[in-house]
Design an enzyme around this catalytic site. Structure first.
Site, PDB file in Angstrom:
ATOM      1  N   ILE A 177      -4.490   3.944  -5.142  1.00 22.13           N
ATOM      2  CA  ILE A 177      -3.522   4.891  -5.453  1.00 22.13           C
ATOM      3  C   ILE A 177      -3.718   6.031  -5.840  1.00 22.13           C
ATOM      4  CG2 ILE A 177      -1.398   4.604  -7.361  1.00 22.13           C
ATOM      5  CD1 ILE A 177      -1.880   1.446  -7.241  1.00 22.13           C
ATOM      6  N   ASP A 178      -4.952   6.340  -6.541  1.00 22.90           N
ATOM      7  CA  ASP A 178      -5.131   8.188  -6.596  1.00 22.90           C
ATOM      8  C   ASP A 178      -4.818   8.335  -5.231  1.00 22.90           C
ATOM      9  OD1 ASP A 178      -5.730   8.053  -8.689  1.00 22.90           O
ATOM     10  OD2 ASP A 178      -7.130   7.289  -8.944  1.00 22.90           O
ATOM     11  N   LEU A 179      -5.992   7.609  -4.060  1.00 22.08           N
ATOM     12  CA  LEU A 179      -5.488   8.159  -2.824  1.00 22.08           C
ATOM     13  C   LEU A 179      -4.663   8.431  -1.625  1.00 22.08           C
ATOM     14  CD1 LEU A 179      -9.188   6.314  -1.747  1.00 22.08           C
ATOM     15  CD2 LEU A 179      -8.625   8.740  -2.554  1.00 22.08           C
TER      16      LEU A 179
END
Length: 398
Positions: A170-172
């Site tokens: 999700i960061d990415l």
């Protein structure tokens, strides 16, 4: 697209990953960190995570997302620091300002879109937060959003606990959304001359990927269709990880034609039946099919099973560990690199997509905390006396 200048108040991974993609294109990326406050170590907390690489503030977890960047430290809690930020935007002709702090701090730090756009009207402003500006206090931690967005509910063994993905997806994903939307904003600016505000909600971005599960709620789906199923596919049978005599192999049967090819392999002749010729029929016998396939694959080495699948055009792959991934020809020749201060070559992940003329090869090593503060200030026209005074007053550091 010509190289641009990005000023990014970034930390952790989501925004550093987005701006890394800009650095790989040869754009100038200046990461902005806070000045020391006396409460813990200065700057991005990720500087101090992992094994020590070059010095105490450049550890293993920090390096790869931050190669090819410059670093300055600026005190945005002070009005003079905020005024200096606006000066930087104008004097450096910054195209894009990025941040990934909680939205309630935007106005406090003078980094909100309206304030910065007043100084530079064509500025593209991009922020990442947990749930967008409507939820200004929510912290954006990848594992928390994985839990909140249902990813953990969908990951893991059917009879096991909810499980995190093996990478901070999700960061990415949020970083990729910044990258894509900035590119779209630059196109719009070329036509209109106007800047843009971009707000990326990690939760919303994550939910956009629930394309194979969330819509099923309105189709009266069974609970088993929207929960964990281990390595199986919920619809296509058989798709799973199977043991071999010396490891594991992943096989995916995506059509009845592929099933026929599988059952025509001499080793697998015993798994075929009239009921199993259709995917619907295989659904009724999915557990038995998995047992039958396992009984065959477990008797032979991975390479032999893979050769059979390759000859029969069956989608498959060995389960690679990370060293094996790096040695794949398709990956190895596309790895990006950097050099440590002592000269050692470090291999990193490839660019997401090959871009002609991009700096996807060797990028400068990740910067020390505040390494470029003085040099950047000189670019804005600050004299040595001004720079010394800014340091003395705690407006800048490095």
């Amino acid at each position: 697209m010509k190289p641009r200048t990005v000023l990014s108040m970034e930390q952790a991974l989501s925004m550093p990953y987005a701006t890394l993609r800009f650095a790989q294109l040869g754009w100038r990326v200046i990461r902005l960190e806070s000045t020391p406050s006396g409460d813990g170590l200065p700057g991005d907390p990720n500087r101090y995570i992992g094994g020590k690489v070059a010095d105490d503030d450049r550890r293993t977890y920090f390096i790869a997302p931050n190669v090819g960047k410059e670093a300055i430290a600026l005190n945005l809690k002070e009005p003079d620091g905020q005024a200096l930020l606006r000066r930087l935007l104008v004097e450096l002709d910054v195209d894009v300002f990025c941040c990934n702090t909680v939205p309630r701090r935007y106005k406090q730090l003078g980094i909100d879109y309206s304030t910065l756009a007043a100084a530079k009207p064509d500025l593209i402003w991009a922020g990442i937060s947990a749930m967008g500006p409507d939820y200004p206090d929510a912290p954006g931690y990848d594992p928390v959003i994985q839990a909140m967005a249902g990813y953990m509910e969908l990951t893991g063994a059917a009879d096991g606990p909810p499980t995190l993905a093996g990478v901070p997806i999700i960061d990415l994903k949020a970083g990729d959304e910044v990258y894509a939307n900035v590119m779209m904003a630059l196109i719009e600016r070329a036509e209109s001359g106007k800047g843009t505000r971009i707000d990326v909600s990690m939760l919303q971005a994550a939910a956009s990927w629930l394309i194979t599960t969330l819509p099923l709620l309105d189709f009266d789906c069974q609970p088993s269709e929207i929960t964990r199923c281990g390595n199986e596919h919920r619809k296509f049978i058989p798709t799973n990880v199977y043991p071999t005599a010396d490891g594991f192999i992943y096989m995916a049967i995506g059509s009845d034609v592929q099933w026929r090819r599988l059952s025509e392999i001499p080793k697998f002749a015993s798994i075929g039946s009239a009921t199993r010729t259709t995917n619907e029929g295989r659904h009724r016998e999915r557990d038995a099919i998995h047992r039958d396939v396992t009984a065959v694959t477990s008797r032979y080495p991975t390479a032999e099973i893979a050769a059979d699948f390759r000859d029969a055009t069956i989608p498959h792959a060995p389960i690679h560990d990370i060293p094996a991934v790096r040695e794949m020809e398709a990956i190895r020749r596309r790895l990006t690199t950097t050099r440590m201060p002592g000269g050692k070559l470090v291999h990193m992940q490839p660019m997401a997509v090959d871009v002609a003329g991009a700096d996807g090869g060797e990028l400068p090593f990740a910067p020390r905390y505040g390494q470029h503060t003085d040099a950047v200030l000189r670019e804005t026209g600050c004299s040595e006396d001004e720079i010394a005074l800014l340091h003395a007053r705690g407006i800048v550091a490095g």
